[in-house]
Design an enzyme around this catalytic site. Structure first.
Site, mmCIF file in Angstrom:
data_model
loop_
_atom_site.group_PDB
_atom_site.id
_atom_site.type_symbol
_atom_site.label_atom_id
_atom_site.label_comp_id
_atom_site.label_asym_id
_atom_site.label_seq_id
_atom_site.Cartn_x
_atom_site.Cartn_y
_atom_site.Cartn_z
ATOM 1 N N TRP A 133 -11.324 -24.757 15.396
ATOM 2 C CA TRP A 133 -11.126 -26.179 15.079
ATOM 3 C C TRP A 133 -12.492 -26.874 15.142
ATOM 4 C CZ3 TRP A 133 -9.812 -30.282 19.139
ATOM 5 C CH2 TRP A 133 -9.407 -31.473 18.536
ATOM 6 N N ASP A 214 -5.952 -23.408 24.371
ATOM 7 C CA ASP A 214 -5.608 -24.609 23.601
ATOM 8 C C ASP A 214 -4.253 -24.346 22.939
ATOM 9 O OD1 ASP A 214 -5.384 -26.746 21.894
ATOM 10 O OD2 ASP A 214 -7.368 -26.524 20.979
ATOM 11 N N LYS A 249 2.013 -32.949 17.467
ATOM 12 C CA LYS A 249 2.706 -32.304 16.346
ATOM 13 C C LYS A 249 4.164 -32.036 16.683
ATOM 14 C CE LYS A 249 -1.724 -31.565 15.749
ATOM 15 N NZ LYS A 249 -2.689 -31.942 14.789
#
Ligand code: LMR
Length: 401
Positions: A133, A214, A249
């Site tokens: 990311w 993560d 999300k």
């Protein structure tokens, strides 16, 4: 006095959110954004979940207060989130050696983790996958880490190069921090097999490394427990690690900034001590957390009926992404675009990496008003019946030249 001279040189736009800004400003009516990882329905909207609406209704009906929350969040929220990730019956939970802290989203969780590690003197070097990311490298560099990378996928971009990954991590020194994507790797969509998670766990144990996981997409891959299975391979007796999770999300709570950092220490006393330092990392940064998003998540997770309904909504999002993957592969293959696209169908999570050149990505934006990240990371959850064909046409045009 004046502002530092460097502040007069504009910084580059953010690799992801900067594209969202550019997309909004783009006047072309046929524009398509598959840049930021945001779930949309078939109509291209990001609706508030039904369970979130119900939780907000209940919260509004209750006599609330806007008093400060505890630095690390309300205990009920912290316990529910810890159990969602680790499972209420797991030894790390029942022993009290896993402690969760509310954070502003997963980004906040990662930054609190970074500050906690630097301020307690542990971990100067942090290893992350290449690619990863785009916010990871700049965030950990900003927190004072020396960032190193380990290779992740092979030249196809569709398979993990296990030998290269484990070989690079064998160079890590005891105490180094290893950042891992718990599930739904961003940007590749390619996750370690259970066997590879075991080998990663073995290597971490042998070399005395500290994992930081993560976990921003738990439930978007195969399911809630399934998506935590890899990281659970690291939660070995006495093993220490950090997990950052996000509800942007999975509860579609992007704007509420709600997530958590879970510290798993060797025993309950070590966890309590670490937690006291985590609280300092928060207090010197944003003092204490915003309330609303955590209240929503707590309300849903604490109520058996609402939780069951949320899991149905989560499964619907997951299944829509899976069918988008299949539709994308069919659309790319039907245009005879050179390359093997079939792997996209079995990848997990919101993202797929097309492996385009910088020039091809620029053409997508400039000629076709199609916005993708980096070397062609696309938000599969952003595909709809309306944009799939124009998107595949644009990809065909830039790849076929
Ligand atoms: C993404 O990778 O697109 C998302 O995690 C959104 C973000 O904050 O970058």
């Amino acid at each position: 006095m004046s502002l530092p001279s460097f502040s007069r040189v504009p910084a580059p736009p953010d690799a992801i959110l900067g594209l969202t800004e550019a997309f909004k400003a783009d006047p072309r009516p046929n524009k398509i954004s598959l840049a930021a990882g945001v779930f949309v329905d078939e109509a291209g909207r990001t609706p508030v979940l039904e369970t979130v609406i119900e939780a907000e209704r209940r919260l509004a009906a209750a006599a609330g207060t806007k008093l400060y929350r505890p630095i690390d969040g309300e205990q009920a929220y912290r316990d529910l989130v810890r159990d969602l990730v680790l499972g209420a019956g797991h030894e790390a939970v029942t022993s009290g050696r896993a402690v969760a802290t509310q954070t502003p989203g997963g980004t906040g969780g990662l930054r609190v983790a970074a500050d906690f590690l630097r301020q307690t003197g542990s971990g100067v070097t942090l290893w992350m996958s290449e690619p990863t990311w785009p916010n990871h490298p700049q965030m950990f560099a900003a927190a004072g880490f020396r960032v190193r990378t380990y290779p992740y996928t092979d030249e196809t971009g569709r398979r993990i190069d296990e030998a290269a990954m484990l070989g690079a991590l064998s160079d890590a020194a005891p105490g180094d921090v290893v950042l891992l994507h718990g599930a739904c790797h961003n940007p590749t969509g390619v996750d370690p097999s259970p066997e590879l998670w075991r080998r990663i766990g073995d290597l971490i144990a042998e070399r005395g490394l500290l994992p930081l996981v993560d976990l921003a997409y738990q439930g978007f891959g195969d399911g809630l427990a399934e998506d935590a299975a890899g990281l659970m391979e690291l939660v070995r007796p006495g093993a220490e690690l950090l997990v950052s999770t996000s509800f942007s999300k999975t509860f579609s709570l992007y704007a509420e900034r709600v997530g958590a950092l879970i510290v798993i220490a060797r025993d309950a006393a070590a966890a309590a001590s670490a937690q006291s330092h985590v609280k300092i990392a928060i207090r010197v940064n944003y003092s204490n957390p915003p309330a609303h998003g955590a209240d929503i998540v707590r309300t849903i997770l604490a109520d058996a009926d609402l939780r069951a309904r949320w899991e149905v909504e989560l499964a619907a999002m997951r299944n829509r992404i899976k069918s988008n993957r299949a539709a994308l592969v069919a659309a790319l293959e039907s245009r005879s675009i050179p390359g093997d696209w079939s792997g996209i169908a079995t990848q997990r999570g919101m993202f797929a990496l097309l492996g385009l050149s910088a020039a091809q990505v620029a053409r997508l934006k400039d000629e076709f008003a199609v916005y993708v990240v980096g070397r062609g990371r696309i938000n599969v959850a952003g595909l709809t019946a309306a944009n799939l064909d124009p998107f595949a046409d644009a990809v065909a045009a830039v790849i076929k030249g």
